[in-house]
Scaffold this motif. Sequence first.
Motif, PDB file in Angstrom:
ATOM      1  N   ILE A  70       0.829  -1.204   0.000  1.00  0.00           N
ATOM      2  CA  ILE A  70       0.000   0.000   0.000  1.00  0.00           C
ATOM      3  C   ILE A  70       0.865   1.256   0.000  1.00  0.00           C
ATOM      4  N   VAL A  71       1.925   1.250   0.811  1.00  0.00           N
ATOM      5  CA  VAL A  71       2.838   2.400   0.857  1.00  0.00           C
ATOM      6  C   VAL A  71       3.495   2.615  -0.513  1.00  0.00           C
ATOM      7  N   THR A  72       3.912   1.521  -1.141  1.00  0.00           N
ATOM      8  CA  THR A  72       4.525   1.629  -2.475  1.00  0.00           C
ATOM      9  C   THR A  72       3.546   2.223  -3.480  1.00  0.00           C
ATOM     10  N   ALA A  73       2.309   1.737  -3.457  1.00  0.00           N
ATOM     11  CA  ALA A  73       1.314   2.241  -4.402  1.00  0.00           C
ATOM     12  C   ALA A  73       0.989   3.706  -4.130  1.00  0.00           C
ATOM     13  N   LEU A  74       0.825   4.069  -2.864  1.00  0.00           N
ATOM     14  CA  LEU A  74       0.501   5.460  -2.534  1.00  0.00           C
ATOM     15  C   LEU A  74       1.609   6.393  -2.994  1.00  0.00           C
ATOM     16  N   ASN A  75       2.853   6.016  -2.753  1.00  0.00           N
ATOM     17  CA  ASN A  75       3.968   6.866  -3.143  1.00  0.00           C
ATOM     18  C   ASN A  75       4.125   6.946  -4.659  1.00  0.00           C
ATOM     19  N   LEU A  76       3.704   5.908  -5.375  1.00  0.00           N
ATOM     20  CA  LEU A  76       3.841   5.912  -6.833  1.00  0.00           C
ATOM     21  C   LEU A  76       2.708   6.651  -7.540  1.00  0.00           C
ATOM     22  N   MET A  77       1.700   7.098  -6.809  1.00  0.00           N
ATOM     23  CA  MET A  77       0.642   7.865  -7.463  1.00  0.00           C
ATOM     24  C   MET A  77       1.252   9.104  -8.113  1.00  0.00           C
ATOM     25  N   PRO A  78       1.014   9.332  -9.406  1.00  0.00           N
ATOM     26  CA  PRO A  78       1.690  10.427 -10.129  1.00  0.00           C
ATOM     27  C   PRO A  78       1.063  11.781  -9.864  1.00  0.00           C
ATOM     28  N   VAL A  79       1.100  12.195  -8.609  1.00  0.00           N
ATOM     29  CA  VAL A  79       0.450  13.435  -8.200  1.00  0.00           C
ATOM     30  C   VAL A  79       1.425  14.286  -7.392  1.00  0.00           C
ATOM     31  N   GLY A  80       1.642  15.520  -7.811  1.00  0.00           N
ATOM     32  CA  GLY A  80       2.348  16.512  -7.033  1.00  0.00           C
ATOM     33  C   GLY A  80       3.695  16.075  -6.509  1.00  0.00           C
ATOM     34  N   GLN A  81       3.874  16.206  -5.183  1.00  0.00           N
ATOM     35  CA  GLN A  81       5.160  15.932  -4.562  1.00  0.00           C
ATOM     36  C   GLN A  81       5.285  14.505  -4.031  1.00  0.00           C
ATOM     37  N   LEU A  82       4.352  13.630  -4.377  1.00  0.00           N
ATOM     38  CA  LEU A  82       4.565  12.205  -4.129  1.00  0.00           C
ATOM     39  C   LEU A  82       5.680  11.706  -5.044  1.00  0.00           C
ATOM     40  N   ASP A  83       6.260  10.559  -4.714  1.00  0.00           N
ATOM     41  CA  ASP A  83       7.343  10.015  -5.542  1.00  0.00           C
ATOM     42  C   ASP A  83       6.905   9.856  -6.992  1.00  0.00           C
ATOM     43  N   GLY A  84       5.687   9.368  -7.197  1.00  0.00           N
ATOM     44  CA  GLY A  84       5.185   9.207  -8.555  1.00  0.00           C
ATOM     45  C   GLY A  84       5.049  10.540  -9.279  1.00  0.00           C
ATOM     46  N   GLY A  85       4.666  11.595  -8.546  1.00  0.00           N
ATOM     47  CA  GLY A  85       4.594  12.916  -9.140  1.00  0.00           C
ATOM     48  C   GLY A  85       5.956  13.406  -9.589  1.00  0.00           C
ATOM     49  N   HIS A  86       6.987  13.173  -8.757  1.00  0.00           N
ATOM     50  CA  HIS A  86       8.350  13.533  -9.155  1.00  0.00           C
ATOM     51  C   HIS A  86       8.781  12.744 -10.396  1.00  0.00           C
ATOM     52  N   ILE A  87       8.408  11.458 -10.436  1.00  0.00           N
ATOM     53  CA  ILE A  87       8.837  10.592 -11.538  1.00  0.00           C
ATOM     54  C   ILE A  87       8.260  11.075 -12.861  1.00  0.00           C
TER      55      ILE A  87
END
Length: 505
Positions: free
Chosen positions: A401-418
Amino acid sequence: MTFWFLLVLGLVTYLMVQRIVAHNTRTPVWLLWLVLMTPALVWTVWVAIYGEKQPPSRPLILLMLWLIVICPPLFWLLFRLGRYSSKEFQTELPAPESPSANHPTAEPVPVHPIEPTEETQLRNCFPWSVYYIQNIEYRPQAVICRGQLRTTANNAYQQIKANIEAQFGDRFLLIFQEGNNNKPFFVLVPNTQAAKQANTSNPEQLTRPGLALLLLVATLITTTLVGAQNAVATLPPIWKLPSLAQTILSNPAVLLPGLPYALGLMTILGIHELGHYLTARFYKIRSTLPYFIPMPFFLGTFGAFIQMRSPIPNRKALFDVSIMGPIAGFIATLPVIIWGLAHSDIVPLNEKTGLLNPEALNPKYSILLALLSKLALGGALTPKSAIDLHPVAVAGFLGLIVTALNLMPVGQLDGGHIVHAMFGQRTAMVIGQIARLLLLLLSLIQAEFFLWAMILLFIPLIDEPALNDVTELDNKRDVLGLLMMALLLIIVLPLPQAIANWLQI
Protein backbone atom coordinates in the motif's frame (compact mmCIF):
# COMPACT_ATOMS: atom_id res chain seq x y z
CA MET A 1 -24.59 15.23 5.58
CA THR A 2 -21.52 13.91 7.43
CA PHE A 3 -19.65 13.45 4.15
CA TRP A 4 -20.23 17.02 3.01
CA PHE A 5 -19.29 18.39 6.41
CA LEU A 6 -16.03 16.39 6.29
CA LEU A 7 -15.35 17.58 2.73
CA VAL A 8 -15.84 21.26 3.65
CA LEU A 9 -13.84 20.90 6.86
CA GLY A 10 -11.02 19.14 5.02
CA LEU A 11 -10.91 21.78 2.31
CA VAL A 12 -10.88 24.67 4.79
CA THR A 13 -8.21 22.97 6.90
CA TYR A 14 -6.05 22.31 3.85
CA LEU A 15 -6.30 25.92 2.66
CA MET A 16 -5.38 27.18 6.12
CA VAL A 17 -2.33 24.91 6.33
CA GLN A 18 -1.32 25.80 2.78
CA ARG A 19 -1.56 29.55 3.31
CA ILE A 20 -0.36 29.93 6.89
CA VAL A 21 2.09 27.08 7.52
CA ALA A 22 3.38 25.67 4.22
CA HIS A 23 5.83 28.50 3.52
CA ASN A 24 7.54 28.05 6.89
CA THR A 25 8.23 24.31 6.78
CA ARG A 26 9.39 21.65 4.37
CA THR A 27 7.10 19.01 5.87
CA PRO A 28 4.55 18.04 3.16
CA VAL A 29 1.28 19.95 3.44
CA TRP A 30 -0.78 16.78 2.99
CA LEU A 31 0.92 15.19 6.03
CA LEU A 32 0.24 18.22 8.25
CA TRP A 33 -3.34 18.27 7.00
CA LEU A 34 -3.79 14.56 7.68
CA VAL A 35 -2.60 14.96 11.28
CA LEU A 36 -5.08 17.79 11.90
CA MET A 37 -7.91 15.89 10.23
CA THR A 38 -7.33 12.56 12.01
CA PRO A 39 -9.96 13.15 14.77
CA ALA A 40 -12.56 14.18 12.20
CA LEU A 41 -11.73 11.23 9.95
CA VAL A 42 -11.99 8.74 12.83
CA TRP A 43 -15.33 10.19 13.91
CA THR A 44 -16.65 10.11 10.33
CA VAL A 45 -15.65 6.46 9.89
CA TRP A 46 -17.47 5.59 13.11
CA VAL A 47 -20.62 7.43 11.96
CA ALA A 48 -20.41 5.72 8.56
CA ILE A 49 -20.30 2.29 10.23
CA TYR A 50 -22.79 2.72 13.09
CA GLY A 51 -24.97 5.61 11.94
CA GLU A 52 -25.58 9.06 13.36
CA LYS A 53 -28.37 8.00 15.74
CA GLN A 54 -26.31 5.54 17.78
CA PRO A 55 -24.61 7.29 20.71
CA PRO A 56 -20.81 7.09 20.79
CA SER A 57 -19.34 4.32 22.92
CA ARG A 58 -16.97 4.96 25.80
CA PRO A 59 -13.94 3.57 23.93
CA LEU A 60 -14.66 5.91 21.02
CA ILE A 61 -14.91 8.90 23.35
CA LEU A 62 -11.60 7.99 25.00
CA LEU A 63 -9.98 7.50 21.59
CA MET A 64 -11.24 10.90 20.41
CA LEU A 65 -9.91 12.56 23.57
CA TRP A 66 -6.54 10.86 23.00
CA LEU A 67 -6.46 12.06 19.38
CA ILE A 68 -7.36 15.60 20.39
CA VAL A 69 -4.50 15.56 22.90
CA ILE A 70 -1.85 13.92 20.67
CA CYS A 71 -2.52 15.48 17.24
CA PRO A 72 -1.58 19.12 18.06
CA PRO A 73 1.84 18.15 19.54
CA LEU A 74 2.44 15.82 16.58
CA PHE A 75 1.54 18.65 14.18
CA TRP A 76 3.96 20.95 16.02
CA LEU A 77 6.70 18.31 15.90
CA LEU A 78 6.30 17.77 12.15
CA PHE A 79 6.20 21.53 11.61
CA ARG A 80 9.39 22.03 13.63
CA LEU A 81 11.20 19.18 11.87
CA GLY A 82 10.57 20.84 8.53
CA ARG A 83 10.98 24.41 9.65
CA TYR A 84 13.87 26.51 8.47
CA SER A 85 15.28 29.81 9.67
CA SER A 86 14.47 33.00 7.82
CA LYS A 87 18.21 33.35 7.24
CA GLU A 88 18.46 30.00 5.50
CA PHE A 89 18.80 29.32 1.78
CA GLN A 90 16.21 31.24 -0.16
CA THR A 91 15.08 31.46 -3.71
CA GLU A 92 11.96 32.27 -5.59
CA LEU A 93 11.64 30.10 -8.64
CA PRO A 94 9.16 30.88 -11.40
CA ALA A 95 6.83 28.04 -12.31
CA PRO A 96 5.88 27.49 -15.94
CA GLU A 97 2.60 29.30 -15.36
CA SER A 98 3.97 32.27 -13.45
CA PRO A 99 7.36 33.91 -13.04
CA SER A 100 6.65 34.66 -9.38
CA ALA A 101 5.63 31.28 -7.95
CA ASN A 102 7.37 30.36 -4.71
CA HIS A 103 9.93 27.59 -4.70
CA PRO A 104 9.08 25.12 -1.87
CA THR A 105 12.54 25.45 -0.39
CA ALA A 106 12.51 29.21 -0.41
CA GLU A 107 11.16 32.26 1.33
CA PRO A 108 11.24 35.84 0.05
CA VAL A 109 14.45 37.83 0.28
CA PRO A 110 13.81 41.59 -0.14
CA VAL A 111 16.79 42.39 -2.36
CA HIS A 112 17.35 43.55 -5.92
CA PRO A 113 19.32 40.73 -7.59
CA ILE A 114 21.78 42.81 -9.65
CA GLU A 115 22.74 46.44 -10.14
CA PRO A 116 21.79 48.13 -13.44
CA THR A 117 25.48 48.49 -14.28
CA GLU A 118 25.88 44.70 -14.16
CA GLU A 119 23.41 44.01 -16.97
CA THR A 120 26.11 44.10 -19.63
CA GLN A 121 28.14 41.53 -17.68
CA LEU A 122 25.02 39.37 -17.43
CA ARG A 123 24.33 39.56 -21.17
CA ASN A 124 27.90 38.54 -21.90
CA CYS A 125 27.25 35.28 -20.05
CA PHE A 126 24.84 34.23 -22.84
CA PRO A 127 26.80 33.51 -26.07
CA TRP A 128 24.59 34.01 -29.11
CA SER A 129 25.55 30.56 -30.45
CA VAL A 130 24.32 28.93 -27.22
CA TYR A 131 21.34 31.02 -26.09
CA TYR A 132 20.45 34.21 -27.96
CA ILE A 133 19.12 36.47 -25.21
CA GLN A 134 16.24 38.76 -26.24
CA ASN A 135 15.07 40.47 -23.05
CA ILE A 136 15.76 40.58 -19.32
CA GLU A 137 12.98 40.94 -16.75
CA TYR A 138 13.78 42.15 -13.24
CA ARG A 139 11.81 40.85 -10.26
CA PRO A 140 12.42 41.53 -6.54
CA GLN A 141 14.00 38.10 -6.01
CA ALA A 142 14.86 37.03 -9.55
CA VAL A 143 16.21 38.03 -12.93
CA ILE A 144 14.45 36.29 -15.83
CA CYS A 145 16.36 35.96 -19.11
CA ARG A 146 14.34 35.02 -22.17
CA GLY A 147 15.61 34.22 -25.64
CA GLN A 148 16.22 31.50 -28.24
CA LEU A 149 17.97 28.21 -27.49
CA ARG A 150 20.66 27.51 -30.13
CA THR A 151 22.11 24.21 -28.86
CA THR A 152 21.07 21.25 -26.71
CA ALA A 153 19.46 22.12 -23.39
CA ASN A 154 22.12 20.38 -21.32
CA ASN A 155 25.02 22.07 -23.16
CA ALA A 156 23.37 25.47 -22.85
CA TYR A 157 22.77 25.08 -19.13
CA GLN A 158 26.27 23.86 -18.36
CA GLN A 159 28.02 26.56 -20.39
CA ILE A 160 25.88 29.46 -19.16
CA LYS A 161 26.11 28.20 -15.57
CA ALA A 162 29.91 28.23 -15.89
CA ASN A 163 29.80 31.75 -17.32
CA ILE A 164 27.56 33.01 -14.50
CA GLU A 165 29.84 31.50 -11.86
CA ALA A 166 32.92 32.98 -13.54
CA GLN A 167 31.34 36.43 -13.68
CA PHE A 168 29.37 36.56 -10.42
CA GLY A 169 30.89 33.80 -8.29
CA ASP A 170 28.37 32.04 -6.06
CA ARG A 171 26.00 35.01 -5.79
CA PHE A 172 23.30 33.29 -7.86
CA LEU A 173 21.64 29.98 -8.52
CA LEU A 174 20.78 29.39 -12.18
CA ILE A 175 17.43 27.81 -13.03
CA PHE A 176 16.45 26.62 -16.49
CA GLN A 177 12.73 26.05 -17.19
CA GLU A 178 10.21 25.81 -20.01
CA GLY A 179 7.68 28.60 -20.39
CA ASN A 180 4.07 28.52 -21.53
CA ASN A 181 5.20 28.84 -25.16
CA ASN A 182 7.54 25.83 -24.76
CA LYS A 183 10.51 28.18 -25.03
CA PRO A 184 13.06 27.61 -22.24
CA PHE A 185 14.17 30.56 -20.14
CA PHE A 186 16.81 31.16 -17.49
CA VAL A 187 16.27 32.58 -14.02
CA LEU A 188 18.92 33.94 -11.65
CA VAL A 189 18.01 33.92 -7.95
CA PRO A 190 20.16 35.06 -5.02
CA ASN A 191 22.10 32.21 -3.44
CA THR A 192 21.70 33.29 0.18
CA GLN A 193 22.79 29.86 1.38
CA ALA A 194 26.31 30.65 0.15
CA ALA A 195 26.22 33.96 2.04
CA LYS A 196 25.07 32.15 5.16
CA GLN A 197 27.89 29.64 4.99
CA ALA A 198 30.40 32.44 4.45
CA ASN A 199 29.16 34.41 7.47
CA THR A 200 29.06 31.57 9.99
CA SER A 201 31.62 29.24 11.46
CA ASN A 202 28.92 26.75 12.55
CA PRO A 203 27.46 25.04 9.48
CA GLU A 204 23.90 23.77 9.73
CA GLN A 205 23.63 20.30 11.18
CA LEU A 206 21.41 18.29 8.90
CA THR A 207 21.63 14.70 9.98
CA ARG A 208 20.64 15.00 13.70
CA PRO A 209 21.36 11.34 14.42
CA GLY A 210 20.12 11.70 18.00
CA LEU A 211 16.68 12.84 16.89
CA ALA A 212 16.52 10.18 14.17
CA LEU A 213 17.44 7.46 16.70
CA LEU A 214 14.90 8.75 19.23
CA LEU A 215 12.10 8.67 16.66
CA LEU A 216 13.24 5.22 15.49
CA VAL A 217 13.04 3.80 19.03
CA ALA A 218 9.70 5.52 19.71
CA THR A 219 8.23 4.12 16.48
CA LEU A 220 9.54 0.65 17.27
CA ILE A 221 7.69 0.87 20.60
CA THR A 222 4.42 2.11 19.11
CA THR A 223 4.39 -0.38 16.23
CA THR A 224 5.23 -3.22 18.62
CA LEU A 225 2.38 -2.10 20.87
CA VAL A 226 -0.09 -2.02 17.96
CA GLY A 227 1.14 -5.39 16.70
CA ALA A 228 0.76 -6.91 20.17
CA GLN A 229 -2.77 -5.52 20.53
CA ASN A 230 -3.73 -7.13 17.23
CA ALA A 231 -2.12 -10.45 18.18
CA VAL A 232 -3.19 -10.65 21.83
CA ALA A 233 -6.93 -10.18 22.28
CA THR A 234 -6.64 -9.71 26.06
CA LEU A 235 -4.25 -6.76 25.82
CA PRO A 236 -6.13 -3.54 26.76
CA PRO A 237 -6.60 -0.96 23.99
CA ILE A 238 -4.71 2.33 23.97
CA TRP A 239 -7.62 4.35 25.35
CA LYS A 240 -7.37 2.28 28.55
CA LEU A 241 -3.89 3.62 29.14
CA PRO A 242 -3.56 2.91 32.90
CA SER A 243 -4.69 -0.68 32.46
CA LEU A 244 -2.48 -1.12 29.41
CA ALA A 245 0.59 0.25 31.21
CA GLN A 246 -0.06 -1.97 34.22
CA THR A 247 -0.36 -5.07 32.02
CA ILE A 248 2.88 -4.31 30.18
CA LEU A 249 4.83 -3.51 33.36
CA SER A 250 3.66 -6.69 35.04
CA ASN A 251 4.43 -8.85 32.00
CA PRO A 252 6.65 -7.18 29.36
CA ALA A 253 6.71 -10.42 27.35
CA VAL A 254 3.16 -9.62 26.25
CA LEU A 255 4.71 -7.25 23.69
CA LEU A 256 6.77 -9.98 22.00
CA PRO A 257 3.96 -11.07 19.60
CA GLY A 258 4.00 -7.52 18.21
CA LEU A 259 7.66 -7.60 17.19
CA PRO A 260 7.22 -9.46 13.86
CA TYR A 261 4.75 -6.86 12.66
CA ALA A 262 6.86 -3.95 13.96
CA LEU A 263 10.15 -5.16 12.52
CA GLY A 264 8.60 -6.06 9.17
CA LEU A 265 6.84 -2.71 8.73
CA MET A 266 9.76 -0.59 9.95
CA THR A 267 12.20 -2.48 7.74
CA ILE A 268 10.09 -1.71 4.67
CA LEU A 269 9.60 1.96 5.57
CA GLY A 270 13.23 2.41 6.57
CA ILE A 271 14.64 0.85 3.39
CA HIS A 272 12.25 2.98 1.31
CA GLU A 273 13.57 6.18 2.89
CA LEU A 274 17.18 4.98 2.76
CA GLY A 275 16.74 4.58 -0.99
CA HIS A 276 15.90 8.28 -1.20
CA TYR A 277 18.63 9.29 1.27
CA LEU A 278 21.52 7.40 -0.32
CA THR A 279 20.59 8.56 -3.82
CA ALA A 280 20.39 12.16 -2.62
CA ARG A 281 23.84 11.77 -1.07
CA PHE A 282 25.12 10.37 -4.38
CA TYR A 283 23.98 13.55 -6.15
CA LYS A 284 25.38 15.71 -3.30
CA ILE A 285 21.91 16.97 -2.38
CA ARG A 286 21.81 18.13 1.23
CA SER A 287 19.29 15.96 3.09
CA THR A 288 18.42 14.77 6.56
CA LEU A 289 18.44 11.24 7.87
CA PRO A 290 15.12 9.36 7.66
CA TYR A 291 12.71 10.39 10.44
CA PHE A 292 10.03 7.94 11.59
CA ILE A 293 6.68 9.23 12.87
CA PRO A 294 5.43 7.25 15.89
CA MET A 295 1.71 6.87 16.66
CA PRO A 296 0.37 4.73 19.55
CA PHE A 297 -2.68 3.52 17.58
CA PHE A 298 -3.85 2.71 14.03
CA LEU A 299 -0.73 1.29 12.31
CA GLY A 300 1.69 2.37 15.03
CA THR A 301 3.31 4.91 12.70
CA PHE A 302 2.47 7.55 10.14
CA GLY A 303 5.46 6.44 8.08
CA ALA A 304 8.87 8.02 7.64
CA PHE A 305 10.34 10.86 5.61
CA ILE A 306 13.53 12.72 4.76
CA GLN A 307 14.00 16.43 4.10
CA MET A 308 16.06 17.73 1.20
CA ARG A 309 17.64 21.08 2.01
CA SER A 310 19.12 22.05 -1.36
CA PRO A 311 17.71 22.26 -4.90
CA ILE A 312 17.78 19.19 -7.14
CA PRO A 313 20.26 19.84 -9.96
CA ASN A 314 18.40 18.29 -12.92
CA ARG A 315 15.57 15.99 -13.97
CA LYS A 316 17.89 12.98 -13.98
CA ALA A 317 18.67 13.50 -10.28
CA LEU A 318 14.98 14.18 -9.56
CA PHE A 319 14.04 10.90 -11.23
CA ASP A 320 16.73 8.82 -9.51
CA VAL A 321 16.09 10.21 -6.03
CA SER A 322 12.33 9.76 -6.40
CA ILE A 323 12.30 6.28 -7.89
CA MET A 324 14.87 4.66 -5.63
CA GLY A 325 12.57 4.89 -2.61
CA PRO A 326 9.71 2.85 -4.15
CA ILE A 327 12.16 0.42 -5.76
CA ALA A 328 14.05 -0.20 -2.51
CA GLY A 329 10.82 -0.42 -0.50
CA PHE A 330 9.22 -2.82 -2.97
CA ILE A 331 12.28 -5.08 -3.00
CA ALA A 332 12.16 -5.15 0.80
CA THR A 333 8.41 -5.83 0.73
CA LEU A 334 8.55 -8.94 -1.47
CA PRO A 335 10.32 -11.35 0.94
CA VAL A 336 8.32 -9.98 3.88
CA ILE A 337 4.92 -10.48 2.28
CA ILE A 338 5.75 -13.84 0.67
CA TRP A 339 7.02 -15.26 3.98
CA GLY A 340 4.05 -13.78 5.81
CA LEU A 341 1.53 -15.18 3.31
CA ALA A 342 3.14 -18.61 3.49
CA HIS A 343 2.57 -18.59 7.27
CA SER A 344 -0.97 -17.19 7.05
CA ASP A 345 -4.16 -19.19 7.48
CA ILE A 346 -6.83 -19.94 4.89
CA VAL A 347 -10.38 -19.01 5.96
CA PRO A 348 -13.69 -19.20 4.09
CA LEU A 349 -15.06 -16.16 2.31
CA ASN A 350 -17.72 -14.42 4.37
CA GLU A 351 -19.60 -11.15 4.55
CA LYS A 352 -16.70 -9.52 6.44
CA THR A 353 -14.17 -10.32 3.73
CA GLY A 354 -12.61 -7.18 2.30
CA LEU A 355 -9.46 -5.40 1.22
CA LEU A 356 -8.76 -3.87 4.62
CA ASN A 357 -9.73 -6.80 6.83
CA PRO A 358 -6.50 -8.68 7.68
CA GLU A 359 -8.49 -11.49 9.30
CA ALA A 360 -10.37 -12.26 6.09
CA LEU A 361 -8.53 -10.64 3.19
CA ASN A 362 -9.72 -11.38 -0.33
CA PRO A 363 -6.51 -11.38 -2.41
CA LYS A 364 -8.42 -10.84 -5.65
CA TYR A 365 -8.81 -7.14 -4.80
CA SER A 366 -5.25 -6.67 -6.11
CA ILE A 367 -3.58 -8.31 -9.11
CA LEU A 368 -0.15 -8.41 -7.46
CA LEU A 369 -1.50 -9.56 -4.11
CA ALA A 370 -3.38 -12.40 -5.82
CA LEU A 371 -0.25 -13.53 -7.69
CA LEU A 372 1.89 -13.42 -4.54
CA SER A 373 -0.79 -15.25 -2.53
CA LYS A 374 -0.99 -18.02 -5.11
CA LEU A 375 2.81 -18.27 -5.14
CA ALA A 376 2.99 -18.54 -1.35
CA LEU A 377 -0.07 -20.70 -0.66
CA GLY A 378 -0.33 -22.78 -3.82
CA GLY A 379 -3.33 -25.06 -4.17
CA ALA A 380 -4.59 -24.28 -0.66
CA LEU A 381 -5.95 -20.99 -2.04
CA THR A 382 -9.26 -21.62 -3.84
CA PRO A 383 -11.98 -19.36 -5.31
CA LYS A 384 -13.86 -19.64 -2.01
CA SER A 385 -10.88 -18.77 0.19
CA ALA A 386 -9.84 -15.67 2.06
CA ILE A 387 -6.62 -15.16 4.02
CA ASP A 388 -6.18 -14.57 7.74
CA LEU A 389 -2.91 -12.65 7.52
CA HIS A 390 0.08 -13.43 9.70
CA PRO A 391 1.43 -10.24 11.38
CA VAL A 392 4.42 -10.29 9.03
CA ALA A 393 2.02 -10.55 6.07
CA VAL A 394 0.14 -7.53 7.42
CA ALA A 395 3.42 -5.59 7.40
CA GLY A 396 4.13 -6.75 3.84
CA PHE A 397 0.63 -5.85 2.70
CA LEU A 398 1.05 -2.37 4.18
CA GLY A 399 4.36 -2.21 2.30
CA LEU A 400 2.46 -2.73 -0.96
CA ILE A 401 0.00 0.00 0.00
CA VAL A 402 2.84 2.40 0.86
CA THR A 403 4.53 1.63 -2.47
CA ALA A 404 1.31 2.24 -4.40
CA LEU A 405 0.50 5.46 -2.53
CA ASN A 406 3.97 6.87 -3.14
CA LEU A 407 3.84 5.91 -6.83
CA MET A 408 0.64 7.86 -7.46
CA PRO A 409 1.69 10.43 -10.13
CA VAL A 410 0.45 13.44 -8.20
CA GLY A 411 2.35 16.51 -7.03
CA GLN A 412 5.16 15.93 -4.56
CA LEU A 413 4.56 12.20 -4.13
CA ASP A 414 7.34 10.02 -5.54
CA GLY A 415 5.19 9.21 -8.55
CA GLY A 416 4.59 12.92 -9.14
CA HIS A 417 8.35 13.53 -9.15
CA ILE A 418 8.84 10.59 -11.54
CA VAL A 419 6.35 11.78 -14.17
CA HIS A 420 7.68 15.34 -13.77
CA ALA A 421 11.18 14.09 -14.57
CA MET A 422 9.90 12.01 -17.50
CA PHE A 423 7.49 14.44 -19.18
CA GLY A 424 8.16 17.89 -17.71
CA GLN A 425 6.26 19.82 -15.10
CA ARG A 426 3.27 20.98 -17.15
CA THR A 427 2.51 17.52 -18.57
CA ALA A 428 2.99 16.01 -15.12
CA MET A 429 0.27 18.32 -13.74
CA VAL A 430 -2.16 17.02 -16.38
CA ILE A 431 -1.22 13.41 -15.59
CA GLY A 432 -1.71 14.10 -11.89
CA GLN A 433 -5.20 15.50 -12.43
CA ILE A 434 -6.17 12.48 -14.55
CA ALA A 435 -4.79 10.11 -11.88
CA ARG A 436 -6.87 11.84 -9.22
CA LEU A 437 -10.07 11.43 -11.22
CA LEU A 438 -9.35 7.80 -12.13
CA LEU A 439 -8.74 6.87 -8.50
CA LEU A 440 -11.95 8.64 -7.52
CA LEU A 441 -13.81 6.58 -10.14
CA LEU A 442 -12.12 3.41 -8.87
CA SER A 443 -13.28 4.26 -5.35
CA LEU A 444 -16.88 4.01 -6.59
CA ILE A 445 -16.17 0.33 -7.33
CA GLN A 446 -13.75 -0.30 -4.45
CA ALA A 447 -14.93 1.80 -1.50
CA GLU A 448 -11.68 1.29 0.41
CA PHE A 449 -9.97 3.68 -2.04
CA PHE A 450 -12.32 6.58 -1.27
CA LEU A 451 -10.31 8.13 1.58
CA TRP A 452 -7.14 7.70 -0.48
CA ALA A 453 -8.80 9.47 -3.42
CA MET A 454 -9.92 12.32 -1.16
CA ILE A 455 -6.39 12.78 0.21
CA LEU A 456 -5.00 12.99 -3.33
CA LEU A 457 -7.51 15.71 -4.18
CA PHE A 458 -5.88 17.95 -1.55
CA ILE A 459 -2.28 17.36 -2.67
CA PRO A 460 -1.11 20.26 -4.89
CA LEU A 461 -0.41 19.23 -8.48
CA ILE A 462 2.57 21.53 -8.91
CA ASP A 463 5.97 20.04 -8.12
CA GLU A 464 9.23 21.72 -7.21
CA PRO A 465 11.31 22.23 -10.36
CA ALA A 466 14.91 21.13 -10.71
CA LEU A 467 17.57 23.71 -11.45
CA ASN A 468 17.90 22.35 -14.99
CA ASP A 469 14.27 21.46 -15.59
CA VAL A 470 14.55 21.30 -19.38
CA THR A 471 17.03 18.52 -20.22
CA GLU A 472 15.08 15.31 -20.79
CA LEU A 473 15.79 11.84 -19.47
CA ASP A 474 17.45 9.01 -21.38
CA ASN A 475 15.41 6.10 -22.75
CA LYS A 476 16.44 3.69 -19.97
CA ARG A 477 14.99 5.93 -17.28
CA ASP A 478 11.83 6.48 -19.30
CA VAL A 479 11.31 2.71 -19.54
CA LEU A 480 12.01 2.27 -15.82
CA GLY A 481 9.50 5.00 -15.01
CA LEU A 482 6.83 3.29 -17.12
CA LEU A 483 7.54 -0.02 -15.37
CA MET A 484 6.96 1.65 -12.00
CA MET A 485 3.64 3.02 -13.24
CA ALA A 486 2.77 -0.53 -14.33
CA LEU A 487 3.65 -1.71 -10.80
CA LEU A 488 1.22 0.86 -9.41
CA LEU A 489 -1.54 -0.49 -11.65
CA ILE A 490 -1.09 -4.15 -10.71
CA ILE A 491 -1.18 -3.20 -7.02
CA VAL A 492 -4.37 -1.12 -7.09
CA LEU A 493 -6.40 -2.88 -9.82
CA PRO A 494 -8.52 -5.94 -8.96
CA LEU A 495 -7.69 -9.32 -10.47
CA PRO A 496 -9.58 -9.89 -13.76
CA GLN A 497 -11.88 -12.88 -13.62
CA ALA A 498 -10.18 -14.55 -16.59
CA ILE A 499 -6.85 -14.58 -14.75
CA ALA A 500 -8.58 -15.69 -11.53
CA ASN A 501 -10.06 -18.67 -13.37
CA TRP A 502 -6.66 -19.56 -14.81
CA LEU A 503 -5.04 -19.34 -11.38
CA GLN A 504 -8.03 -21.17 -9.83
CA ILE A 505 -8.51 -18.57 -7.12
